[in-house]
Design a protein around this motif. Structure first.
Motif, short mmCIF file in Angstrom:
data_model
loop_
_atom_site.label_atom_id
_atom_site.label_comp_id
_atom_site.label_asym_id
_atom_site.label_seq_id
_atom_site.Cartn_x
_atom_site.Cartn_y
_atom_site.Cartn_z
N MET A 1 0.82 -1.21 0.00
CA MET A 1 0.00 0.00 0.00
C MET A 1 0.86 1.27 0.00
N SER B 1 -4.83 0.87 5.80
CA SER B 1 -4.86 -0.32 4.95
C SER B 1 -4.68 -1.59 5.76
N ARG C 1 -1.04 4.68 -0.69
CA ARG C 1 -2.17 4.63 0.23
C ARG C 1 -1.65 4.62 1.67
#
Length: 110
Positions: free
Chosen positions: A32, A42, A37
Motif C-alpha cells: 500500500m 490499509s 495509500r
C-alpha cells in the motif's frame, strides 16, 4: 496421545490463522505504501478482509472439514463433529487475536 494430538492441532490452527493475519497485513501495508495509500488504515482493512481466508487456510480448506462433518455426522460420531467445530473456533480465535494485534500496532487508526 489422542488428547495431545488434539491440543497440538488446535495450537497449530491458532497460530497459522494468527500468522496469516499478521503477515498479510504487514506485507500488504508495504504494498500500500508503494501505491501511495496510508499503510495503517490499509492494515486495518486488510485484517478485516483476511480473517475468513485465515480461518479457511488454517483448517486446511473447507472441503476437508465439510467432508469430515458429513462422514462423522452420518456415521454417528458426534465427537468428531465437536472436534471439527473446536478446530474452527481455534482458528477463529487466532484470526481475531491477529486483528487485535494489528489494531494495537496501528493504535486503531480508521
Amino acid at each position: 496421545m489422542v488428547v495431545r494430538d488434539f491440543v497440538s492441532t488446535n495450537i497449530i490452527y491458532f497460530f497459522v490463522a494468527f500468522g496469516i493475519i499478521i503477515g498479510g497485513c504487514l506485507i500488504g501495508a508495504i504494498g500500500m505504501m508503494f501505491v501511495g495509500r496510508p499503510p495503517f488504515q490499509s492494515m486495518i482493512l486488510l485484517s478485516k478482509s483476511l480473517k475468513i481466508w485465515a480461518i479457511v487456510a488454517a483448517i486446511g480448506g473447507t472441503f476437508d472439514t465439510i467432508d469430515k462433518f458429513e462422514s462423522s455426522l452420518f456415521s454417528g460420531s458426534i465427537l468428531e463433529v465437536i472436534n471439527q467445530c473446536i478446530y474452527i473456533i481455534a482458528a477463529l480465535i487466532g484470526a481475531n487475536t491477529g486483528e487485535a494485534v494489528i489494531r494495537w500496532m496501528t493504535q486503531g487508526v480508521e
